[in-house]
Design an enzyme around this catalytic site. Structure first.
Site, short mmCIF file in Angstrom:
data_model
loop_
_atom_site.label_atom_id
_atom_site.label_comp_id
_atom_site.label_asym_id
_atom_site.label_seq_id
_atom_site.Cartn_x
_atom_site.Cartn_y
_atom_site.Cartn_z
N GLU A 77 43.32 98.71 24.99
CA GLU A 77 43.11 98.50 23.41
C GLU A 77 43.11 99.69 22.70
O GLU A 77 44.02 99.65 21.75
CB GLU A 77 41.84 97.69 23.20
CG GLU A 77 41.77 96.55 23.70
CD GLU A 77 42.89 95.33 23.20
OE1 GLU A 77 43.52 95.71 22.30
OE2 GLU A 77 42.96 94.41 24.07
N TYR A 113 38.48 95.65 15.29
CA TYR A 113 39.48 94.92 16.04
C TYR A 113 39.13 95.25 17.56
O TYR A 113 39.01 94.30 18.33
CB TYR A 113 40.84 95.34 15.93
CG TYR A 113 41.72 95.21 16.94
CD1 TYR A 113 42.41 93.93 17.03
CD2 TYR A 113 42.08 96.36 17.84
CE1 TYR A 113 43.14 93.68 18.12
CE2 TYR A 113 42.93 96.08 19.01
CZ TYR A 113 43.37 94.70 19.25
OH TYR A 113 44.13 94.32 20.29
N ASP A 129 44.96 91.26 15.01
CA ASP A 129 45.76 92.32 14.98
C ASP A 129 46.93 91.90 14.24
O ASP A 129 46.94 90.77 13.80
CB ASP A 129 46.15 92.84 16.35
CG ASP A 129 46.88 91.81 17.19
OD1 ASP A 129 47.03 90.74 16.61
OD2 ASP A 129 47.37 92.30 18.25
#
Ligand code: SF4
Length: 344
Positions: free
Chosen positions: A36, A119, A137
């Site tokens: 990520e 996020y 996102d």
């Protein structure tokens, strides 16, 4: 279409069409975290190689916590946004010292780690630990804005709340990880920014934007990104023994912690070297684009008998340049001008 039918259809699509990527085949929170962070500012194709490289050097939180900053930046070299790597290492040390080596399993716990924003916390919590929190996102914003016809700007706090509320409302509590990944993948592969594949989209008949001819208008953004020009003049000293110097970047700016040839930054593109040295040569401008900055760099080669003594610098051979984490702009220049760096 009901929300239940929407998520069922999306999950079925995901099962068949998702890209088979290593971080999709694991529940390991550390692997997901690494992926990520890498994918925040990097395309999947480029990120994949870095993901494998990073994990082969630092296979778990402990090894990342134990590494030196130089080692971590070196592995990250070329990926840009180096604060991501520095923060991740800081966070690995937090995990070791504050969480007994275990990555926190809650959204709130994850948010305590440096460099982990809402996020990333939602992605790790939902994918690794099955916590029902929606991930937003750019891909998800776009898909939601178009499918549900939301005209709130995605870069305002009011807009963000609207999207967050909706995303959490449609999230199936039993499969948050798969659903979040499916939303991101659908935006990345089908509901793409410029040419979404509407004609073959499984949601064509119920999509608000398609029905109202608003696909190109959504999502809405109001802030324009300001791009600033910077003129960077690097001094590449070399003495007769093939030695040169690098300085370490400190301070709050791009490339913090990386090494560079001594730098003179100027307000305009007017770099000249005084001919007091034995031999001097200035390269053509090298353009390097960052999201908010255009860098115009010149490399001034100075062949000298004695290297200058400057603060915060290291003296090294040209060959040793490989051992230091360098900004991509500099390593690319060295690679493409190898005749100027004998021994590299
Ligand atoms: S129909 Fe087009 S705009 Fe609507 S969700 Fe599908 S790809 Fe996106």
């Amino acid at each position: 279409m009901t929300i239940k039918a929407f998520s069922k259809q999306l999950l079925a699509w995901y099962q068949v069409y998702h890209r088979k990527l290593p971080w999709r085949e694991t529940n390991n929170a550390y692997f997901i975290w690494v992926s990520e962070i890498i994918l925040q500012q990097t395309r999947v194709e480029q990120g994949l190689g870095y993901y494998k490289r990073f994990l082969s050097h630092f296979p778990d939180v402990q090894s990342l916590a134990d590494a030196s900053e130089d080692e971590v930046l070196h592995v990250w070299q070329g990926l840009g946004y180096y604060s991501r790597a520095r923060n991740m290492q800081f966070a690995a040390r937090q995990v070791v010292h504050d969480f007994q080596g275990m990555i926190p399993e809650t959204y709130e716990g994850l948010m305590r780690l440096k460099g982990v924003g809402s996020y990333t916390a939602a992605a790790i919590a939902s994918i690794a630990f099955g916590v029902p929190c929606a991930v937003l996102d750019g891909n998800v914003y776009r898909f939601l804005a178009r499918y549900f016809g939301i005209a709130d700007a995605t870069d305002t706090s009011k807009g963000k709340t609207v999207f967050e509320t909706l995303a959490n409302k449609i999230l199936p509590k039993a499969e948050p990880g798969a659903f979040n990944q499916a939303m991101m993948e659908f935006g990345a592969l089908v509901c793409t920014p410029l040419k979404p594949a509407c004609e073959t989209c499984i949601f064509l008949s119920t999509c608000y934007a398609y029905k109202h001819d608003l696909v190109q208008q959504l999502p809405v953004k109001i802030k324009k990104v300001q791009v600033r020009k910077r003129f960077l003049n690097f001094l590449v000293y070399q003495d007769a023994n093939g030695m040169t110097i690098l300085e370490k970047r400190t301070g709050k700016d791009i490339w913090h912690g990386l090494y560079q040839f001594p730098l003179i930054e100027s307000a305009t593109d007017d770099f000249e070297l005084e001919a007091t040295h034995h031999q001097v040569f200035v390269s053509a401008p090298q353009i390097h684009q960052l999201t908010h900055q255009t860098l115009i760099a010149r490399f001034g080669h100075i062949y000298t008998e004695k290297l200058p003594e400057k603060q915060n610098t290291v003296v090294l051979s040209i060959e040793q340049l490989k051992e230091f984490p360098l900004p991509r702009l500099i390593s690319r220049y060295i690679e493409t001008h190898s005749e100027l760096f004998p021994g590299y």
